[in-house]
Design an enzyme around this catalytic site. Sequence first.
Site, mmCIF file in Angstrom:
data_model
loop_
_atom_site.group_PDB
_atom_site.id
_atom_site.type_symbol
_atom_site.label_atom_id
_atom_site.label_comp_id
_atom_site.label_asym_id
_atom_site.label_seq_id
_atom_site.Cartn_x
_atom_site.Cartn_y
_atom_site.Cartn_z
ATOM 1 N N LYS A 198 0.998 -1.719 0.339
ATOM 2 C CA LYS A 198 -0.311 -0.020 0.045
ATOM 3 C C LYS A 198 0.826 1.757 0.276
ATOM 4 O O LYS A 198 1.741 1.290 0.181
ATOM 5 C CB LYS A 198 -1.064 -0.244 1.244
ATOM 6 C CG LYS A 198 -2.263 1.515 1.366
ATOM 7 C CD LYS A 198 -2.936 0.692 2.362
ATOM 8 C CE LYS A 198 -3.836 1.587 2.479
ATOM 9 N NZ LYS A 198 -4.216 1.220 3.948
ATOM 10 N N SER A 239 -8.887 1.949 1.785
ATOM 11 C CA SER A 239 -8.540 2.287 0.880
ATOM 12 C C SER A 239 -7.398 2.031 0.202
ATOM 13 O O SER A 239 -6.403 2.030 -0.452
ATOM 14 C CB SER A 239 -8.034 3.859 2.467
ATOM 15 O OG SER A 239 -6.904 3.171 3.643
ATOM 16 N N SER A 287 -10.781 -0.645 5.765
ATOM 17 C CA SER A 287 -9.840 -0.763 4.289
ATOM 18 C C SER A 287 -8.915 -1.547 4.288
ATOM 19 O O SER A 287 -8.450 -1.603 2.878
ATOM 20 C CB SER A 287 -8.740 0.651 4.781
ATOM 21 O OG SER A 287 -9.490 1.880 5.055
#
Length: 597
Positions: free
Chosen positions: A146, A221, A245
């Site tokens: 990420k 996210s 997320s």
Amino acid sequence: MSFALSSHGRSIIYHDDRAELYNSQLTQIGPASRVAMLFSYIAYLRACRAKQKERQNQLDILPAEYHAPLTPDDTYILDLPIADLIQNVNSGKLSPREVLQSYGKKALRAHAATNCLTEIMIPDAETWTKQCNVNGPLAGVPVSLKDTIYVKGYDACIGYADWVGKRATEDGAIVKLLRDAGAVPFVKTNVPITLMSFESFSDVTGYTENPHVKGFTAGGSSGGEAALIAYGGSRVGIGSDGAGSLRVPAHYSGVYTIKPSVGRFPKTGDANNHPGQEATGSSYAPLARTLSDLETIWRAIVSMQPWKYDHHVMPIPWREINLSEKKLKFGVMWHDGIVTPSPACARALRAVVSTLQNHGYEVVTVNPPSPYEGFKIASQCVADSCKLSEHNIYTGESNDPAMTAAMKMYDLPRWMKQIYVWYLRYIRRDEIYAGLVEGWRSHTIYELYALVTRREAYRKQWFKFWADNDLDFLVTVPNPLPAVPHGGMKDAFTNCIYTFLFNMLDYSAGVMPVTHVDRDLDALPKTFRSQNIVEKGAYKHYDADKMHGLPIGVQIVGRRLEEEKVLEGLKLVEGLLRQDGRADKRDVLMDYASPEK
């Protein structure tokens, strides 16, 4: 003013309306502020151009073989479960560079289709393959990260133009651990600006597409991670979860994950846009394309004693769990009291419940301590994170659609908010939304302490509920709806209770794909009427026909620090679904941009 920035198959276009908004703002402030806004706006434009150009250059400088069609050898490597890939590298049958090249090729195709990458680190990864620990528990495994995770020499701008070009000066704890274990970090993936949304978008990096149906989000996210893994450009990646997320992207994109309790997985060394917010904890953890891959990477990371890499991590070795030692009891939460699960998501949940019952497992409908009350506490605990996240946004820069909607509520003057709450409560008769809105504001330190006290009292209620019902697992939906179309979180920004609740409780929770939306089975009944504003916003974009083919997952929840048990619960449920022929037989990905497949 109008210009476009290339996004490797996408364009981010800044139209005249953005300039008009900027110009209107200039007329309302003094000369000094006008100058500051002008410089902020120019810096924003330059940063977007610079980042887009840099990302395109990272793609262009790759050796030609990364842009070549996939070969049969590539397909063989990409189809190997992670455990088999590691064995092949351990034995010398495959070299780490061969593996990297195959995954690098596929990742580029995933990016062309979904716009999922932010940093392409393949040239450095080729060097890392030469230093790879070929005897490690993750020998030769390419791992995606990420965008929040620090990798020395690379940005972690997380969609903020202001953070473009601010290179990490050292690797994050998880990167050090992965490389010591023999893994090869090779790309970083897209997130929403602010990290507080279930869709991944920013002006800097653009929208990430759902790999199954174009026009829909892959989640957030950790949306770029989920899209890349679902497409096949990575088998395992590291994301984070502060309100869903990890789990919502897994649900939206059709992959697997387990959100751990705080302290079970490394987190030091990341770009944090709301530092110090610990009233509801955020955790890093893997996403994976299969359940066996998820187990492999979890076992490998824990075997590396992550508490030696990060002071946050508790020294808990991997614990073997045998679910056959007692008669298991599953509680099912059909509804959170706020948003009714859609026909598609309810169908997936029913499939799991009926399968467990058909195999003799005890499954009971439960009435837990009010999820709505938990949501009110949790949302107020993180309300100040909205303001922190907004501080980094330049003049003219787009905020996330969900955050834009949230900030309208957050920024209302106190007197105006009181009038609006009165209207919601007594005119609209919507106590649910009224109760949420009145708590969305800045809090004093005394108020925050009081909220944490309420949180602990609420956790105690759940502790008693779980013990009184003698539950092993709780089964529910990860989200009431499948993936929303781009921009849909503007209306559905409060639709997060089915995941956020378990962050607030700090419970372990896993998500696995079960089925896909079916236009014939999952149409919304004509008699359906939304019962509150939160539910109305969530359902604004539900359309089974347009959503046909989107993945649907189910969430398996355990208590705090029960990650190994949750993994075994996921394995049990998937095994039973397969045994009954109810497991989804569709391929995990629909490779619409990969004609050689």
